[in-house]
Enzyme design. Structure first.
Site, PDB file in Angstrom:
ATOM      1  N   GLY A  94       0.812  -1.220   0.000  1.00  0.00           N
ATOM      2  CA  GLY A  94       0.000   0.000   0.000  1.00  0.00           C
ATOM      3  C   GLY A  94       0.844   1.268   0.000  1.00  0.00           C
ATOM      4  O   GLY A  94       2.065   1.228   0.206  1.00  0.00           O
ATOM      5  N   PHE A  95       0.161   2.364  -0.199  1.00  0.00           N
ATOM      6  CA  PHE A  95       0.803   3.689  -0.287  1.00  0.00           C
ATOM      7  C   PHE A  95       1.601   4.030   0.984  1.00  0.00           C
ATOM      8  O   PHE A  95       2.831   4.201   0.929  1.00  0.00           O
ATOM      9  CB  PHE A  95      -0.315   4.694  -0.599  1.00  0.00           C
ATOM     10  CG  PHE A  95      -0.142   6.097  -0.123  1.00  0.00           C
ATOM     11  CD1 PHE A  95       0.980   6.839  -0.477  1.00  0.00           C
ATOM     12  CD2 PHE A  95      -1.126   6.700   0.663  1.00  0.00           C
ATOM     13  CE1 PHE A  95       1.118   8.152  -0.042  1.00  0.00           C
ATOM     14  CE2 PHE A  95      -0.997   8.007   1.089  1.00  0.00           C
ATOM     15  CZ  PHE A  95       0.135   8.729   0.746  1.00  0.00           C
TER      16      PHE A  95
ATOM     17  N   ASP B 215       0.885  -8.836   1.835  1.00  0.00           N
ATOM     18  CA  ASP B 215      -0.205  -8.107   1.162  1.00  0.00           C
ATOM     19  C   ASP B 215      -0.994  -9.082   0.291  1.00  0.00           C
ATOM     20  O   ASP B 215      -0.440 -10.080  -0.190  1.00  0.00           O
ATOM     21  CB  ASP B 215       0.333  -6.979   0.279  1.00  0.00           C
ATOM     22  CG  ASP B 215      -0.658  -5.823   0.165  1.00  0.00           C
ATOM     23  OD1 ASP B 215      -0.364  -4.737   0.695  1.00  0.00           O
ATOM     24  OD2 ASP B 215      -1.738  -6.018  -0.436  1.00  0.00           O
TER      25      ASP B 215
ATOM     26  N   THR C 121      -5.886  -3.686  -2.667  1.00  0.00           N
ATOM     27  CA  THR C 121      -5.755  -2.272  -3.054  1.00  0.00           C
ATOM     28  C   THR C 121      -4.279  -1.884  -3.228  1.00  0.00           C
ATOM     29  O   THR C 121      -3.997  -0.827  -3.774  1.00  0.00           O
ATOM     30  CB  THR C 121      -6.394  -1.324  -2.000  1.00  0.00           C
ATOM     31  OG1 THR C 121      -5.865  -1.648  -0.715  1.00  0.00           O
ATOM     32  CG2 THR C 121      -7.903  -1.446  -1.977  1.00  0.00           C
TER      33      THR C 121
ATOM     34  N   LEU D 146      -0.859  -2.490   9.193  1.00  0.00           N
ATOM     35  CA  LEU D 146      -1.154  -1.377   8.274  1.00  0.00           C
ATOM     36  C   LEU D 146      -1.956  -1.883   7.069  1.00  0.00           C
ATOM     37  O   LEU D 146      -1.922  -1.263   6.010  1.00  0.00           O
ATOM     38  CB  LEU D 146       0.153  -0.744   7.758  1.00  0.00           C
ATOM     39  CG  LEU D 146       1.220  -0.294   8.767  1.00  0.00           C
ATOM     40  CD1 LEU D 146       2.437   0.278   8.033  1.00  0.00           C
ATOM     41  CD2 LEU D 146       0.687   0.776   9.704  1.00  0.00           C
TER      42      LEU D 146
ATOM     43  N   ALA E 224      -2.458   0.673  13.073  1.00  0.00           N
ATOM     44  CA  ALA E 224      -2.735   1.918  12.353  1.00  0.00           C
ATOM     45  C   ALA E 224      -4.232   2.157  12.374  1.00  0.00           C
ATOM     46  O   ALA E 224      -4.969   1.601  11.573  1.00  0.00           O
ATOM     47  CB  ALA E 224      -2.238   1.815  10.924  1.00  0.00           C
TER      48      ALA E 224
ATOM     49  N   TYR F 180     -15.586   0.716   7.896  1.00  0.00           N
ATOM     50  CA  TYR F 180     -14.203   1.090   8.200  1.00  0.00           C
ATOM     51  C   TYR F 180     -14.102   1.682   9.607  1.00  0.00           C
ATOM     52  O   TYR F 180     -13.273   1.264  10.414  1.00  0.00           O
ATOM     53  CB  TYR F 180     -13.719   2.084   7.151  1.00  0.00           C
ATOM     54  CG  TYR F 180     -12.285   2.542   7.307  1.00  0.00           C
ATOM     55  CD1 TYR F 180     -11.226   1.654   7.172  1.00  0.00           C
ATOM     56  CD2 TYR F 180     -11.994   3.885   7.565  1.00  0.00           C
ATOM     57  CE1 TYR F 180      -9.912   2.085   7.299  1.00  0.00           C
ATOM     58  CE2 TYR F 180     -10.685   4.322   7.684  1.00  0.00           C
ATOM     59  CZ  TYR F 180      -9.642   3.426   7.546  1.00  0.00           C
ATOM     60  OH  TYR F 180      -8.335   3.855   7.672  1.00  0.00           O
TER      61      TYR F 180
ATOM     62  N   THR G  58      -3.702  11.775   4.546  1.00  0.00           N
ATOM     63  CA  THR G  58      -2.303  11.693   4.109  1.00  0.00           C
ATOM     64  C   THR G  58      -2.265  11.652   2.588  1.00  0.00           C
ATOM     65  O   THR G  58      -3.181  11.096   1.972  1.00  0.00           O
ATOM     66  CB  THR G  58      -1.664  10.403   4.676  1.00  0.00           C
ATOM     67  OG1 THR G  58      -1.864  10.402   6.089  1.00  0.00           O
ATOM     68  CG2 THR G  58      -0.187  10.319   4.379  1.00  0.00           C
TER      69      THR G  58
ATOM     70  N   ARG H 163      -9.766   9.547  -3.556  1.00  0.00           N
ATOM     71  CA  ARG H 163      -9.610  10.558  -2.510  1.00  0.00           C
ATOM     72  C   ARG H 163      -9.307  11.914  -3.137  1.00  0.00           C
ATOM     73  O   ARG H 163      -8.947  12.026  -4.299  1.00  0.00           O
ATOM     74  CB  ARG H 163      -8.554  10.128  -1.505  1.00  0.00           C
ATOM     75  CG  ARG H 163      -9.170   9.107  -0.562  1.00  0.00           C
ATOM     76  CD  ARG H 163      -8.274   8.745   0.568  1.00  0.00           C
ATOM     77  NE  ARG H 163      -7.352   7.712   0.179  1.00  0.00           N
ATOM     78  CZ  ARG H 163      -6.668   6.973   1.061  1.00  0.00           C
ATOM     79  NH1 ARG H 163      -6.808   7.159   2.344  1.00  0.00           N
ATOM     80  NH2 ARG H 163      -5.836   6.043   0.643  1.00  0.00           N
TER      81      ARG H 163
HETATM   82  N1  UDP Z   1     -13.887  15.337  -2.056  1.00  0.00           N
HETATM   83  C1  UDP Z   1     -14.251  16.212  -3.062  1.00  0.00           C
HETATM   84  N2  UDP Z   1     -14.033  15.851  -4.358  1.00  0.00           N
HETATM   85  C2  UDP Z   1     -13.430  14.670  -4.694  1.00  0.00           C
HETATM   86  C3  UDP Z   1     -13.041  13.774  -3.668  1.00  0.00           C
HETATM   87  C4  UDP Z   1     -13.301  14.143  -2.355  1.00  0.00           C
HETATM   88  O1  UDP Z   1     -14.787  17.304  -2.798  1.00  0.00           O
HETATM   89  O2  UDP Z   1     -13.248  14.423  -5.904  1.00  0.00           O
HETATM   90  C5  UDP Z   1     -14.100  15.748  -0.651  1.00  0.00           C
HETATM   91  C6  UDP Z   1     -14.860  14.728   0.192  1.00  0.00           C
HETATM   92  O3  UDP Z   1     -16.266  14.911   0.069  1.00  0.00           O
HETATM   93  C7  UDP Z   1     -14.342  15.053   1.576  1.00  0.00           C
HETATM   94  C8  UDP Z   1     -12.902  15.515   1.334  1.00  0.00           C
HETATM   95  O4  UDP Z   1     -12.846  15.875  -0.044  1.00  0.00           O
HETATM   96  O5  UDP Z   1     -15.060  16.109   2.146  1.00  0.00           O
HETATM   97  C9  UDP Z   1     -11.867  14.465   1.620  1.00  0.00           C
HETATM   98  O6  UDP Z   1     -12.253  13.295   0.956  1.00  0.00           O
HETATM   99  P1  UDP Z   1     -11.341  12.004   0.899  1.00  0.00           P
HETATM  100  O7  UDP Z   1     -12.122  10.974   0.110  1.00  0.00           O
HETATM  101  O8  UDP Z   1      -9.997  12.343   0.400  1.00  0.00           O
HETATM  102  O9  UDP Z   1     -11.165  11.519   2.394  1.00  0.00           O
HETATM  103  P2  UDP Z   1     -12.021  11.585   3.733  1.00  0.00           P
HETATM  104  O10 UDP Z   1     -11.304  12.556   4.587  1.00  0.00           O
HETATM  105  O11 UDP Z   1     -13.425  12.057   3.433  1.00  0.00           O
HETATM  106  O12 UDP Z   1     -12.006  10.204   4.248  1.00  0.00           O
END
Ligand code: UDP
Length: 323
Positions: free
Chosen positions: A23-24, A44, A48, A88, A129, A160, A190, A201
């Site tokens: 993983g990352f 692993d 993912t 992790l 983690a 999760y 991160t 993300r």
């Molecule tokens: N988000 C967004 N556009 C995207 C992906 C995520 O606006 O293309 C927003 C998401 O709704 C959240 C924040 O960015 O409020 C962080 O999202 P992420 O999936 O990275 O992680 P989270 O902290 O929510 O687990």
């Protein structure tokens, strides 16, 4: 009373087991310990994680890898001494929560239990983690470690969030019942090289959209906040916690907080992109504000994030361009 953390200069002669090594974050942790002289055994199932991360680690002579589902059983380590175990192995992106919830719950329950039992057998120190998700949609801001959280047991993130809460509880139970040396970290958002470009993300999405001059997809009105930590700073925090003497949880992250709309604008500007920002519906149970209170770790260590957001975005963009 927690003592000030003393970091080892070398880990020559030590063996470290890293579950989730492809993983990352875990592959970055693995490389850090290989550079410190340890032998690293990675595990692993590639659900993912990426094979290319394992290929990068294979250039170190002291790296060994086993492909396995840790929740179905660990490889035979009968004749091997293990000094440190890093748990992790969990998928951690919100898109994974909808796609592979059973695997997430199994790795954080049965997988974590097997790693804890192995640690007990080997006399190894164990680190779980965990995540800022144990705070859910927090009513306390910034989040301190003694905040017990505001988590839905049935929402889209619950597989999760609750699995990690269970993993923390099990880790503390092994510590209390058997005296196992355990550590718990709560990782906040991160980013950095080795993230999956299609991980869903926010940072990979925005960088990849900006690189292609496509629309930047802000969910909701973009007023929700996150605090982003560059991966090498996170590894520094993890290393400090492993060598602390405190079994209770430590927040790990960077307390600089940004709205998602500002994050989008920052990335568009940093990449000189012509992307436009578009607004899409906010996913259910999306936390409104998130920032780690880092006082606990910083009061016992020299931990302080070193990579600015600008530099981190530059390095992460370079990585995505290299793919
Ligand atoms: N988000 C967004 N556009 C995207 C992906 C995520 O606006 O293309 C927003 C998401 O709704 C959240 C924040 O960015 O409020 C962080 O999202 P992420 O999936 O990275 O992680 P989270 O902290 O929510 O687990």
């Amino acid at each position: 009373m927690t003592q000030r953390i003393q970091l080892p200069e070398t880990l020559e002669g030590k063996t470290i087991l890293i579950a989730g090594a492809a993983g990352f974050v875990p592959s970055t942790v693995s490389e850090f310990y290989l550079k410190l002289g340890a032998k690293v055994i990675g595990l692993d199932n590639f659900i993912t994680g990426s094979k290319s991360n394992i290929e990068l680690l294979r250039k170190y002579k002291k790296f060994e890898f086993h492909e396995c589902n840790i929740y179905e059983g660990l490889p035979d380590f009968t004749d091997i001494d293990i000094d440190y175990v890093f748990s992790l192995a969990s998928p951690a992106s919100p898109i994974d929560f909808g796609l592979i919830p059973m695997e997430i719950m199994r790795v954080n329950s049965e997988g974590t239990r097997l790693l804890l039992e192995l640690s007990l057998e080997k006399g190894a120190r164990f680190l779980e983690a965990s995540t800022s998700e144990v705070y859910g949609d927090p009513e306390v801001h910034p989040q301190t470690e003694d905040y017990v959280g505001h988590v839905s047991t049935i929402g889209p993130r619950s597989c999760y969030d609750e699995a990690k809460r269970f993993a923390e509880a099990m880790t503390m139970s092994f510590h209390k019942k058997y005296g196992l040396e355990t550590r718990i970290i709560r990782i906040f958002n991160t980013y950095g090289p080795r993230m999956r470009p299609n991980d869903g993300r926010v940072i990979p999405n925005f960088i990849n959209q900006a690189m292609r001059n496509e629309d930047i997809t802000v969910y909701g009105d973009g007023s929700q906040t996150r605090s982003f930590c560059f991966v090498t700073d996170l590894v520094d925090a993890i290393h400090n916690v492993m060598f602390s003497d405190d079994p209770t949880p430590f927040n790990c992250g960077n307390s600089d907080e940004y709205t998602i709309l500002d994050t989008a604008k920052f990335i568009v500007d940093a990449l000189g992109s012509s992307s436009k920002i578009v607004f899409l519906p906010l996913p259910k149970d999306d936390p409104k504000r998130r920032r780690p209170d880092m006082t606990k770790l910083q009061s016992v260590s020299d931990y302080s994030p070193k990579i600015t957001f600008e530099e981190g975005i530059r390095r992460t963009t370079e990585f995505f361009k290299s793919l």
